[in-house]
Scaffold this motif. Structure first.
Motif: not given
Length: 491
Positions: A34-52
């Protein structure tokens, strides 16, 4: 190894997670459709483990890029600094009304205490007309930069739990500090320094100790790193006797090969992060002494701050905070111990120790604000000042006696003052009002959860979505109770 990994995986498969991932997950897909991205769940925080600690983009354009948080450990009295109450002065020495005592929790007050009027003279300053006492004459010159929030509220009335709630969003141990949340969500600009650095003055640690800058359940790379304004800036950055930089480099290269083999065999991403942390420690041996050395600052800067290189002082830490901010550190936390003004002895008296503490911080904080502004950094640097709660409008009568030799106040979680300056907050503005005694909020309360939500907003995050899975729950800095952004003090 594999049974351990299987056990760890099963630990996360809780009933709450199952229910979330089935009907909740389907609901999230529908909301996204429905385009309600803010209500769709938590953010996907993705770190490169070699440069955290590599920089990441927030959800939306931030007002603040970095923060300098000045915590006055022990809770300074708002009634002697910023919350002027002339009506309270008229009740000085009279018995406290019962409505101020019934149903209230106190740390030390017993029986019926006497009311205690303001202990210092107040004047209005600047174009905004903010009230500031004569204890902070230098800071008073900067009120048109400051946003005063007079109606802060907390759930805790003892120092340790209140400090934990303020800095981690939870009164219990084991939760990430604000600085850990922000460095996990945003990374940091300088890969040769930690993203979250801590400076301590006053001769003692805060009551809650290193838990106030711990990473909790977040990866340990996001915890605060304590620095010192005297001696080695960070413990163990100097090589031991007989070990030079070439030997250290060779040892790290060998260790990196062993860790790389471990990662190849078992695939644990924490192993890659460990390699990155060793490499940062190696770089810090050069970068930390450079940024933490204030001796090369010009004479007029030392005069402005009142610094004394080589000594442990709040003034030195304020200058170091500017240098760390200038070097790209995301979160700089200062703790200054000695603000617990109960009146039980001279050092804890409003008419003695409190006066000395005000003198210690007044000039350095004013200098920090001037320095940031003249370097063009106040536009995107958020500066916050405050304690963990406020003080009562009645004299503390420890043991139920009529009075103390020294003047002091007990803990008050119902209303206290913090101020903010810089990125994204209204300058020369006062938000909220307390009652005539400065004891309760009269209008526009700001709970700590609201403060945390607003702080995250300034850094470009929706507080509901900056979350990390732990013990079957998407944990957040603002917790599970209602929290809201306060637009009233945002620019």
């Amino acid at each position: 190894m594999f049974p351990d990994l299987q056990t760890e995986r099963l630990r996360h498969v809780t009933r709450r997670r199952f229910l979330r991932d089935c009907p909740g997950g389907i609901g999230g897909l529908w909301l996204a459709a429905q385009g309600i991205s803010g209500a769709a769940g938590k953010l996907k925080i993705s770190h490169d483990p070699s440069v955290p600690l590599a920089p990441l983009l927030p959800s939306f354009a931030p007002k603040a890029k970095r923060i300098i948080y000045l915590h006055m450990d022990g809770a300074p009295s708002q009634l002697e600094l910023f919350d002027y109450k002339p009506v309270l002065a008229k009740y000085n020495g009279k018995e406290c009304p019962q409505e101020y005592l019934e149903g209230q929790r106190f740390a030390f007050i017993q029986g019926v205490p006497k009311m205690l009027g303001p202990q210092f003279e107040f004047k209005q300053h600047g174009q905004c007309g903010a009230w500031v006492s004569d204890r902070l004459p230098e800071l008073a010159k900067h009120v048109d930069k400051l946003c005063f929030i007079r109606t802060m509220q907390t759930d805790q009335f003892n120092h340790g739990p209140a400090q934990l709630l303020l800095h981690t969003g939870n009164q219990n141990l084991g939760y990430p500090a604000m600085g850990s949340w922000l460095t996990w969500g945003l990374g940091t600009e300088n890969q040769n320094l930690p993203g979250f650095m801590v400076l301590i003055s006053g001769g003692r640690f805060p009551r809650a100790g290193a838990s106030l800058w711990g990473s909790g359940f977040l990866p340990s790379v996001y915890q605060g790193v304590q620095c010192r304004s005297a001696g080695d800036p960070i413990l163990n950055t100097t090589n031991p006797a007989g070990i030079n930089r070439e030997v250290r480099r060779a040892a790290l290269d060998t260790l990196a090969k062993l860790n790389a083999k471990s990662h190849q065999d078992f695939g644990d991403p924490e192993t890659v992060t460990r390699i990155a942390q060793y490499e940062m420690a190696y770089r810090m041996q050069v970068s930390v002494p450079e940024v933490m050395s204030i001796e090369d600052e010009p004479a007029h800067i030392h005069e402005m701050y009142g610094t004394e290189p080589g000594k442990d002082s709040f003034a030195n830490n304020c200058l170091l905070a500017r240098r760390l901010a200038e070097s790209g550190v995301r979160f700089i936390q200062l703790f200054d111990w000695g603000w617990d003004s109960h009146g039980s002895n001279a050092s804890e008296a409003l008419n003695d120790g409190f006066v000395k503490k005000c003198h210690d911080i007044d000039r350095p904080i004013a200098a920090l604000l001037t320095d940031l502004e003249q370097r063009g950094m106040l536009e995107d640097t958020l500066v916050v000042w405050g304690g963990e709660f406020g003080r009562t409008p009645m004299q503390e009568n420890r043991g139920g006696g009529d009075g103390n030799r020294y003047t002091g106040r007990d803990h008050n979680p119902n209303a206290f003052t913090i101020w903010m300056a810089g990125a994204g907050v209204k300058p020369g503005f006062t938000y909220g009002e307390t009652d005539d005694m400065g004891y309760h909020v009269a209008s526009d309360p700001v709970h700590l959860r609201d403060f945390h939500a607003t702080l995250l907003h300034l850094f470009g995050f929706e507080h509901q979505r900056l979350a990390f899975p732990f013990q079957g729950l998407d944990q957040k800095l603002t917790g599970v109770k209602p929290a809201k952004i306060i637009p009233g003090f945002l620019a």
